[in-house]
Structures are given as C-alpha cells and as structure tokens.
Design a protein around this motif. Structure first.
Motif, PDB file in Angstrom:
ATOM      1  N   GLN A  27       0.841  -1.205   0.000  1.00  0.00           N
ATOM      2  CA  GLN A  27       0.000   0.000   0.000  1.00  0.00           C
ATOM      3  C   GLN A  27       0.875   1.254   0.000  1.00  0.00           C
ATOM      4  O   GLN A  27       0.591   2.225  -0.694  1.00  0.00           O
ATOM      5  CB  GLN A  27      -0.920  -0.005   1.231  1.00  0.00           C
ATOM      6  CG  GLN A  27      -2.001   1.074   1.186  1.00  0.00           C
ATOM      7  CD  GLN A  27      -3.137   0.733   2.126  1.00  0.00           C
ATOM      8  OE1 GLN A  27      -3.845  -0.250   1.935  1.00  0.00           O
ATOM      9  NE2 GLN A  27      -3.310   1.551   3.153  1.00  0.00           N
ATOM     10  N   ASP A  62      -7.615  -5.818  -8.979  1.00  0.00           N
ATOM     11  CA  ASP A  62      -8.565  -5.650  -7.885  1.00  0.00           C
ATOM     12  C   ASP A  62      -7.846  -5.266  -6.591  1.00  0.00           C
ATOM     13  O   ASP A  62      -8.319  -4.431  -5.819  1.00  0.00           O
ATOM     14  CB  ASP A  62      -9.357  -6.946  -7.668  1.00  0.00           C
ATOM     15  CG  ASP A  62     -10.293  -7.241  -8.833  1.00  0.00           C
ATOM     16  OD1 ASP A  62     -10.600  -6.296  -9.586  1.00  0.00           O
ATOM     17  OD2 ASP A  62     -10.717  -8.399  -8.990  1.00  0.00           O
ATOM     18  N   TYR A  65      -6.932  -1.602  -6.856  1.00  0.00           N
ATOM     19  CA  TYR A  65      -8.083  -0.740  -6.614  1.00  0.00           C
ATOM     20  C   TYR A  65      -8.367  -0.635  -5.114  1.00  0.00           C
ATOM     21  O   TYR A  65      -8.713   0.432  -4.596  1.00  0.00           O
ATOM     22  CB  TYR A  65      -9.327  -1.287  -7.324  1.00  0.00           C
ATOM     23  CG  TYR A  65      -9.196  -1.417  -8.825  1.00  0.00           C
ATOM     24  CD1 TYR A  65      -8.285  -0.635  -9.532  1.00  0.00           C
ATOM     25  CD2 TYR A  65      -9.961  -2.333  -9.542  1.00  0.00           C
ATOM     26  CE1 TYR A  65      -8.152  -0.762 -10.913  1.00  0.00           C
ATOM     27  CE2 TYR A  65      -9.830  -2.471 -10.922  1.00  0.00           C
ATOM     28  CZ  TYR A  65      -8.918  -1.681 -11.597  1.00  0.00           C
ATOM     29  OH  TYR A  65      -8.783  -1.800 -12.953  1.00  0.00           O
ATOM     30  N   GLY A  66      -8.221  -1.763  -4.420  1.00  0.00           N
ATOM     31  CA  GLY A  66      -8.457  -1.750  -2.978  1.00  0.00           C
ATOM     32  C   GLY A  66      -7.466  -0.867  -2.250  1.00  0.00           C
ATOM     33  O   GLY A  66      -7.838  -0.107  -1.335  1.00  0.00           O
ATOM     34  N   VAL A  68      -5.838   1.737  -3.472  1.00  0.00           N
ATOM     35  CA  VAL A  68      -6.147   3.142  -3.783  1.00  0.00           C
ATOM     36  C   VAL A  68      -7.335   3.620  -2.948  1.00  0.00           C
ATOM     37  O   VAL A  68      -7.330   4.720  -2.383  1.00  0.00           O
ATOM     38  CB  VAL A  68      -6.431   3.311  -5.292  1.00  0.00           C
ATOM     39  CG1 VAL A  68      -6.961   4.716  -5.574  1.00  0.00           C
ATOM     40  CG2 VAL A  68      -5.165   3.056  -6.099  1.00  0.00           C
ATOM     41  N   SER A  69      -8.360   2.782  -2.841  1.00  0.00           N
ATOM     42  CA  SER A  69      -9.541   3.146  -2.059  1.00  0.00           C
ATOM     43  C   SER A  69      -9.182   3.367  -0.593  1.00  0.00           C
ATOM     44  O   SER A  69      -9.634   4.328   0.046  1.00  0.00           O
ATOM     45  CB  SER A  69     -10.597   2.047  -2.191  1.00  0.00           C
ATOM     46  OG  SER A  69     -11.730   2.345  -1.408  1.00  0.00           O
ATOM     47  N   LYS A  70      -8.334   2.508  -0.053  1.00  0.00           N
ATOM     48  CA  LYS A  70      -7.923   2.654   1.346  1.00  0.00           C
ATOM     49  C   LYS A  70      -7.111   3.927   1.554  1.00  0.00           C
ATOM     50  O   LYS A  70      -7.262   4.614   2.570  1.00  0.00           O
ATOM     51  CB  LYS A  70      -7.123   1.426   1.791  1.00  0.00           C
ATOM     52  CG  LYS A  70      -7.972   0.170   1.946  1.00  0.00           C
ATOM     53  CD  LYS A  70      -7.100  -1.029   2.297  1.00  0.00           C
ATOM     54  CE  LYS A  70      -7.932  -2.306   2.384  1.00  0.00           C
ATOM     55  NZ  LYS A  70      -7.090  -3.497   2.650  1.00  0.00           N
ATOM     56  N   ARG A  72      -7.307   6.685  -0.201  1.00  0.00           N
ATOM     57  CA  ARG A  72      -8.240   7.817  -0.260  1.00  0.00           C
ATOM     58  C   ARG A  72      -8.871   8.060   1.107  1.00  0.00           C
ATOM     59  O   ARG A  72      -8.938   9.193   1.590  1.00  0.00           O
ATOM     60  CB  ARG A  72      -9.335   7.547  -1.283  1.00  0.00           C
ATOM     61  CG  ARG A  72      -8.939   7.718  -2.741  1.00  0.00           C
ATOM     62  CD  ARG A  72     -10.185   7.745  -3.603  1.00  0.00           C
ATOM     63  NE  ARG A  72      -9.882   7.783  -5.023  1.00  0.00           N
ATOM     64  CZ  ARG A  72     -10.097   6.760  -5.865  1.00  0.00           C
ATOM     65  NH1 ARG A  72     -10.609   5.631  -5.404  1.00  0.00           N
ATOM     66  NH2 ARG A  72      -9.813   6.881  -7.151  1.00  0.00           N
ATOM     67  N   LYS A  73      -9.385   6.970   1.727  1.00  0.00           N
ATOM     68  CA  LYS A  73     -10.095   7.103   2.994  1.00  0.00           C
ATOM     69  C   LYS A  73      -9.146   7.407   4.146  1.00  0.00           C
ATOM     70  O   LYS A  73      -9.427   8.257   4.995  1.00  0.00           O
ATOM     71  CB  LYS A  73     -10.873   5.817   3.279  1.00  0.00           C
ATOM     72  CG  LYS A  73     -12.003   5.548   2.296  1.00  0.00           C
ATOM     73  CD  LYS A  73     -12.658   4.201   2.565  1.00  0.00           C
ATOM     74  CE  LYS A  73     -13.752   3.906   1.531  1.00  0.00           C
ATOM     75  NZ  LYS A  73     -14.339   2.554   1.730  1.00  0.00           N
ATOM     76  N   ARG A  81      -9.315   8.986 -10.951  1.00  0.00           N
ATOM     77  CA  ARG A  81      -9.226   7.892 -11.925  1.00  0.00           C
ATOM     78  C   ARG A  81      -9.735   8.406 -13.267  1.00  0.00           C
ATOM     79  O   ARG A  81     -10.810   9.017 -13.341  1.00  0.00           O
ATOM     80  CB  ARG A  81     -10.081   6.706 -11.460  1.00  0.00           C
ATOM     81  CG  ARG A  81     -10.134   5.550 -12.486  1.00  0.00           C
ATOM     82  CD  ARG A  81      -8.832   4.773 -12.506  1.00  0.00           C
ATOM     83  NE  ARG A  81      -8.800   3.806 -13.603  1.00  0.00           N
ATOM     84  CZ  ARG A  81      -9.315   2.575 -13.545  1.00  0.00           C
ATOM     85  NH1 ARG A  81      -9.921   2.171 -12.447  1.00  0.00           N
ATOM     86  NH2 ARG A  81      -9.217   1.753 -14.573  1.00  0.00           N
ATOM     87  N   TYR A  86      -4.330   6.597 -12.803  1.00  0.00           N
ATOM     88  CA  TYR A  86      -4.564   7.244 -11.514  1.00  0.00           C
ATOM     89  C   TYR A  86      -3.691   8.487 -11.400  1.00  0.00           C
ATOM     90  O   TYR A  86      -2.504   8.471 -11.758  1.00  0.00           O
ATOM     91  CB  TYR A  86      -4.233   6.292 -10.358  1.00  0.00           C
ATOM     92  CG  TYR A  86      -5.272   5.223 -10.128  1.00  0.00           C
ATOM     93  CD1 TYR A  86      -6.494   5.538  -9.539  1.00  0.00           C
ATOM     94  CD2 TYR A  86      -5.033   3.899 -10.491  1.00  0.00           C
ATOM     95  CE1 TYR A  86      -7.454   4.553  -9.321  1.00  0.00           C
ATOM     96  CE2 TYR A  86      -5.983   2.908 -10.280  1.00  0.00           C
ATOM     97  CZ  TYR A  86      -7.197   3.245  -9.697  1.00  0.00           C
ATOM     98  OH  TYR A  86      -8.149   2.289  -9.478  1.00  0.00           O
TER      99      TYR A  86
END
Length: 872
Positions: A27, A62, A65-66, A68-70, A72-73, A81, A86
């Motif tokens: 990550q 996948d 993507y996970g 990147v989502s983490k 962000r949060k 995107r 990205y």
C-alpha cells in the motif's frame, strides 16, 4: 489536515509531529508510485509493474483498486481515476523529494541535503523502486558535490577537508570529488598529499577502467604542480543580493544548455535582473575556475552616460594582467579575445544599453557571457545566438518570502492580511518590495499597516526611499528617457487608458496611427520592457509601470472611446443585422465578415469594453456608455454572462438617465428585469419590468412594447407561471405585428408555440412554430430559425417522433455553432441528449450531456451543471 510525505529515507507520512499509519509495504508502494509523478497520471499497467514487477499476484488489479480506495479514505487524498490512469493531486511542497529539488535549484544546498534521513524509499522493494532509489541517490551526490564547490569557492577548505577525505574513500572512482579533495589539500598546504591522491586515482582508472583522468582533474593537478595557491584569474563579481528569493525556473533556464554561451536577461527597471545574474554566478563559481569579469555598463543610469566598450576593454585587459594596453577598440577587443581563449571564465555585462555596446566585449570562444538589460537586445539573439530570458514579476508566495527574509518571519506573521496587501500593491516587483522592506526596516516599531496605507493612497510616492535607485519613478523615468519621441508619446497615451490591456487595433485608434506604424511603436516599448505582448496583438503594462504612465498621461480626447463604441456597434449589428442602433463616428472603426469574427472581437475586448464604459460614465461621455451597454447585450446572452450583462445595463441606465432619454431608460429597465429574474432576484426584476412599462407607455412605439412583453413572458416562464408567460407572448406578438417588424414577429411566433408546448397543447404549438419557421426562412433569420428548431424538436419528442426530434436538434446545434452562440448551444445539446436517451441510444445521449456539461461549467451556469451532472 496538512500532511507531509517523506521519501528521502524510510517512507513516512506526518501530520505535524505525529506519524500517520499508511498500511503495509504494498500500500505504501502504491502511494509512493503516485507521489513521485507530481500530479501526472500513472496508467494502471505501469502502476502494477512499479509495485510488483514480474511478481504481480492473481487479481492484481482488484488488489490495486483496494489499495487506492484505502489510501483515499485513510489520508483523505484526492486520487483521480481517468482513462489515462490514476492521478494524485497534491501540493509539491508537501513532499520532501520535491522540496529537495526546489531547494537545489535555488542554491540552498545545505537546507536541501538536510531533508535526507537515510536511504531513499527505505523498505520498498521492486526493480522499479531499486532503479528510482539509485537515481535519487545520484541527485543527492550531485547536490553534495555542488555544495563542496561552493564551499571551496568561499575558501572553506579546512572545514571541508575531513568530509572530503571520508567521502573519497567511499567513492574511489569519483573524479570530481577527487579534484575537490586535491584543491582542499592544496589550499591547506598539503601539496604532497594532493599529488599522491592524484597518482592513486590515475593508476586506479588506468588499471580498472583503462582510462586517463578527465581534463578538469588534470587541470587541478597542473595548477598544483605550478605552485598557485588558488585557481587564477580576476574575481570581480559584486556580492550576491542577500535577500534573493524565488526565480526557480529562471535559475534553471540559466544553467548551461548545449552550445549556448551567451545569455541576455531582460526586464523592466527594478525587476531583479542583476540580482538573478549575481545569484546564479555565485552559485556556479566552481564552473569558472579561471575567473570572473564584471562591469556595470550604465546603460540606464541617471548619473552617468553609457560606458564606451573601449573603456571596459581597458579595465578587462588590466584585470587579466596586461601591462601594455593597445590603442583603439578593435585592437583591444582582439587582444581581449586572445587572452580569454581556452579559459573557463564568466563575463557578466550588467545594465547594457544596446547590442552595439555589448558586441566588442564578447569573447571569441570558451567563456560564458551573461548580459542584463532593460532592452531585449534582439540583435544579440539574432546575430550571436544568445539565449533570451525575460523576467516577469515575482509570484506572490516568493514576494512574501522576500519580505520574510528582509523583515523576519515574526514581523511578517503578525500582520498576514497587511503583508498580502503589500505584496499586491508591489505587484511582485523586487525593487518595490525592497523599498517597502527598507522603509519598514528603518522604522522597526511601525506596524506594516502604516506602509500598506501609504501604498493604497499613493503607490508611487510610497515607493520612494529618498535616494537614487530607491525611487521607483526615477527608475522608470530612465527607461522612458531612452525612448524615441514617438514611443514616448505612445507610452504617455497608453497611460490615459484604464483597462488591463489593449489590442493592436484599439492602440492604433488611441495613437491615431495606422496599425502597421502602431505595431512598430509598440515593439519599441516592448523591447524596453515597458509593455508586454502577453498574447499576440494584445499589450499590457505592469501595474506600477501603468501608474507611472498614468502620471505622465497625455490627453487622447475621445479617440479610444469612439473606437470602442463604433466598433462594438458594428460587431453587434453583425450579430443582429435587424437591430436598429444610432450611428457612432470613429476614424478607426472595424468591420466584421461574420458572426464568428464579431464574437471573437467581443471575447478579446470584453474586459476593455466594460472598463471603458465605467470610464465614460466618470467623464460624462454618456452616449458612449449607453452604446457599450446596449451593444454588449446580445454577446452576453450568447455567452451566458448574465452578471456581466447586469453591470453593463446598470451603466447604460445611468447614462440614459443623464441623457434624459425615456426610451433608453425603458430598454435598460426591461433587460435588467430579465437578468435579475434569471439570477434569482425576482422582486427586483419585476420592479424594473414595472418601470419599463411605465416608460414605454409614454410612447407609441409598438415594437418597444412588444419587447417588454417578450421579456416579461420569459421571466414568467422562468418563474413557472406558464399561463402568464403565454399571455405576455401573445401580447408581444400582437405588438410586433402592429409595428410591422417581421423579424420580431417570427421570434414571437416561435415563443408563443413554445409556451403552448410547455402547457402540453402540442397541436397549437406546432402550428405556431411551423409558421415561425416559414417566416424565419423567408427572412434568412438564422438565430430565429435555430430557436424554432429547438421548439419543433421538443414538440416532436413529446409526440413520440424521436427521429424528427434528433434531426431538428442537430440542425439547431449546427446553427448555434455557426452563430457562435455557446449559451444556447449548450442548452440544445442537453435537450438532444434527452431525446437520444428516450430513444434508447444511451452512449450517444451521454456524449451530448457531457459536452453540454462542459459548456455549462465554462459559462458559470452552476444550477444547470449541477442538475445535469447527475445524469452523466
């Protein structure tokens, strides 16, 4: 929260003093792979390769993507995107790597190297990260070597010696480092050790690489053998300016590039040309071991005439050790070139008056030449291959840093809003900032607000510290004094304008000269950096130069105002040939071949037209102020610039009241009414409508009455009262028929049909709209035809005739595009998307909605954009 990202060591994220958890190594790898791109998109495949290399797991996308989502949060990051990949949007100052690079460019090497905490990207593993880590370490090494050169140039040999010895053992093949160590040993009296070190590295290079030492290393060796204590040659550079800030891009541009050895730095008086040249020169002393020559050529000096080149050559020859100075310019120049040949020297020619003054001072080869001047020195660029760098104002952030460096961070931090005012009034001009800072430093107990208030009241008076060189008026006056009579006249006439810039044709009207002659005069002002051609054929002044020009302003009478009013009338009548507008005389009025040309002129001149209207009101030119407000109306409608239209009509109303013209007042009230309703201020809008009807009632002008009803019909529809809208439309149609105005009749027929359609009375709607279409075609009224096609398409859509609806909308879009009416074009594109969606053509519908959304956003139509965004 403001996060700081550390890459020059173990990867970390900090918020203040706290370390923020950013997850496991993969990550973190994703975060770093995005960070290092400085806001550029990274394709997904490239991102996968960076993070995993050839060891990407199954379903790696996948997993990515996970991550990147983490991220962000976890960090509230803006990671966008797009088809390009990205993109992480972040301020570069939050990342230590970008701060390091910026500081290196500025020459703050100690501060830059202090950002390193260990091995870069420590803990990240992949072939890409390994290569990046090696590249970053090379940058660090280069910065360390630059810092060594600077320390040697400052005679800090003993201080530097221990670290040089230690680092030379770690990097035994680094020839530049070896040369530095030898210089330090030599300067501290250890010639024998210096020569032994040379012999050691010479043998190592021969045995291991089969190579000889580089020429710079051999040169150091030869100088030590010759017994000199330091590299020879004159050292004439003045000290660098102590509070130099900013100019990162310019410093980078000054670095050697290919075969360019001459650089001309140009800019207006006080812009910081000499400061930039000296800062760069002192940062790069290591590159000129054979010496540096400097002269102030006094090209723009209140106390002296420009220095003749033969006098400069005498001084240079003496500095180079010549005992006998030849007579005559050519002989001295030849001898000078002979002495310079083969030497790595810098020649800094400051404050040049002309190319002719500089050319005899150019070495034949080898040496680097830097010239500063208030002129562009086009001859130096054309005939001698000089690189030209023009200085602009400092960025506000750099201007603030300058004040912090001069006055201290505490004093600046105490009055942040006042400092912002000071920066704004100084316009990023380093001399102005220096004068303000000097005055504040001489009165340390005064609040900065005192100086800001003076700047607000009289900027040029406040920028006078009482001595030559610290009086902005005097500095500017030296540039103006060097102009031809025609250019000096033009400068003073330009000072009479109040707009931010001026186009070539407007300037020709102001100067009362042909455009070709005007261009040459403006070129002289541009060459003197008194005006800037910021886009082709448009010219502007720095704010403080503009204030000085205004002090000298010559009366141009009404030439510029007449040009704007007459040309705006011609442009408006090109857009609406049926419009009745009074004549306005000007010897420089332009003509327009089509809608696109007229709209392009309005686009380019809009700010100037609005400014000219305000100026016309102030000096009582009410006919000009009225004409400008009236002629801008259709342009504002086509561009969706309702707020600007309100401002223009308020000015026109003031002019109409001063002229005591009831008809003009009524028209202004009518248009203001429609604008205020559109802006959500219905009560105010209806006040203007009521006043409009009162004034129109005083005349028998049927067309004017019809226009009032038409505007009120639009407002009623906008407010949702469709029955009232239809009633006003029918009354307007009756008035236009009574007036015999077929153009307005055609437009009203369509509007009546449209309102019937809005009331779901489609048969009546179609009858009126088809009659409107026949009349528009007969009259060749393209704008009316486009509006009617939009109505017919709406009717066809609700009748279930989707193919007809699409055809009508597409024809309407084409007409509006031809008319350059982007406001209506956007609306029709949205309608076209609606009918395509209803017909099941989803991809095409989305395409039209996207185009409409882009145009809404460009036009500032927030409510329409917000409503449409949910569907795209």
């Amino acid at each position: 929260m403001i996060l700081e990202f550390g890459l020059l060591g173990a990867v970390e994220v900090r918020e203040g003093d706290d370390v923020v958890e950013i997850g496991h190594v993969r990550q973190r790898s994703v975060l770093v792979a995005l960070l290092v791109e400085d806001g550029k998109p990274v394709p997904v495949d490239r991102l996968l390769d960076r993070v995993w290399g050839e060891r990407a797991p199954l379903r790696a996308r996948d997993t990515l993507y996970g991550y990147v989502s983490k991220l962000r949060k976890l960090l509230s990051l803006d990671i966008e995107r797009s088809p390009a990949g990205y993109r992480l949007k972040i301020d570069p100052s939050q990342v230590d790597l970008f701060r390091f690079r910026a500081l290196v460019r500025q020459g703050a090497l100690d501060e830059a190297l202090g950002l390193w905490r260990g091995e870069a990207l420590d803990g990240l593993e992949s072939p890409w990260f390994d290569a990046l880590r090696e590249s970053l370490h090379a940058e660090r090494t280069a910065a360390e070597l630059d810092r060594n050169d600077l320390a040697l140039a400052q005679n800090r040999h003993a201080e530097l010696l221990p670290s040089l010895k230690r680092t030379a053992e770690e990097r035994p093949h680094d020839e530049r480092l070896a040369a530095q160590l030898m210089q330090a040993l030599h300067a501290t009296g250890n010639d024998a050790e210096a020569l032994r070190h040379y012999e050691t590295i010479r043998r190592r290079l021969a045995d291991e690489l089969g190579a000889d030492p580089s020429k710079p290393l051999q040169d150091v060796h030869q100088r030590i053998l010759a017994g000199g204590t330091t590299p020879g040659g004159p050292r004439q550079l003045p000290a660098p300016h102590p509070w130099f800030t900013g100019r990162t891009d310019e410093l980078k541009a000054l670095d050697p590039s290919g075969t360019v050895v001459i650089t001309a730095i140009g800019g207006t008086g006080g812009i910081g040309k000499t400061a930039l040249a000296l800062h760069w020169a002192h940062r790069n002393l290591h590159a000129f071991p054979d010496g540096q020559l400097y002269v102030n050529l006094r090209g723009f000096d209140a106390t002296a005439t420009p220095t003749p080149p033969e006098n400069v050559l005498r001084e240079f020859l003496e500095a180079l050790g010549e005992q006998t100075i030849p007579a005559g310019l050519d002989a001295r120049a030849a001898r000078y070139r002979s002495l310079i040949t083969g030497k790595r020297m810098l020649v800094l020619l400051d404050n040049a008056r002309s190319t002719e003054q500089v050319v005899p001072l150019l070495p034949g080869t080898d040496a680097t030449v830097m010239v500063t001047s208030r002129l562009k020195l086009a001859g130096l660029v054309a005939a001698h291959g000089a690189r030209s760098i023009s200085l602009d104002a400092l960025h506000p952030a750099d201007a603030r840093k300058f004040l912090e460096a001069r006055l201290g961070t505490e004093r600046v931090a105490e009055e942040p809003e006042v400092v912002a005012d000071l920066v704004n009034w100084c316009g990023g001009l380093p001399l102005a900032l220096s004068i303000v800072a000097a005055r504040a430093a001489m009165d340390p107990d005064f609040p900065l607000a005192v100086f800001a208030e003076e700047l607000r009241e009289q900027p040029l008076d406040a920028l006078d510290a009482g001595e030559i060189g610290t009086n902005l008026r005097a500095v500017f006056s030296w540039s103006v004094a060097a102009l031809s009579d025609e250019a000096s006249r033009a400068f003073k006439l330009l000072g009479s304008t109040s707009s931010e810039d001026i186009g070539l044709t407007a300037a020709a009207a102001l100067l009362d000269r042909p455009a070709t002659k005007t261009r040459m005069v403006l070129r002289e002002l541009e060459n003197a950096h008194l005006v800037q051609q910021h886009v082709p054929a448009r010219y502007r002044m720095h704010d403080l130069v503009g204030l000085y020009a205004a002090d000298l302003a010559a009366d141009a009478g009404s030439r510029l105002a007449d040009f704007y009013a007459a040309t705006a009338r011609a442009a408006a009548m090109t857009l609406e040939p049926h419009k009745v507008l009074p004549e306005h005389e000007s010897g420089h009025v332009l003509e327009f071949k089509d809608n696109a040309a007229a709209m392009a002129w309005f686009d380019a001149e809009h700010a100037c037209l609005m400014t000219e209207q305000r100026s016309a009101l102030q000096r009582g030119a009410f006919d000009v102020a009225w004409m400008l407000g009236r002629t801008l109306n259709n342009y504002h409608l086509r561009r969706g610039r309702t707020s600007d239209d309100v401002e223009a009509w308020l000015g026109a109303l003031e002019a109409a009241e001063a002229l005591n013209d009831a008809g003009k007042q009524a028209t202004a009230h009518m248009c203001l009414g429609a604008n205020y309703v559109e802006l959500g201020q219905s009560p105010l809008g209806h006040q203007h409508f009521d006043r409009s009807l009162e004034l129109f009632a005083q005349s028998d002008d049927h067309e004017a009455h019809g226009s009032a009803h038409r505007a009120m019909a639009w407002a009623a529809e906008f407010e949702g009262d469709l029955e009232k809208a239809l009633q006003h439309s029918l009354q307007g149609l009756e008035k236009f028929r009574a007036a015999g105005s077929e153009i307005r009749e055609a437009e009203s027929l369509n509007e009546v049909g449209w309102r019937y359609a809005c009331l779901n009375r489609y048969a009546e709607a179609r009858t009126y709209c088809e009659e409107a279409m026949l009349l528009n075609n007969k009259l060749g009224h393209s704008e009316g035809a486009a509006a009617t096609l939009d109505s017919l398409a709406h009717i066809a859509h609700h009748d279930g005739r989707h193919a007809d609806a699409v055809a009508h909308y597409e024809e309407a879009v084409a007409l509006y595009r031809e008319l350059d009416n982007s406001a209506e074009q956007a609306t029709v594109l949205e309608h076209l998307g609606d009918v395509l969606h209803a017909a099941g053509r989803q991809a095409e519908a989305r395409e039209q909605w996207t185009r409409a959304l882009e145009m809404y956003e460009e036009q500032g139509r927030t409510s329409e954009a917000t409503a449409l965004r949910t569907r795209t």
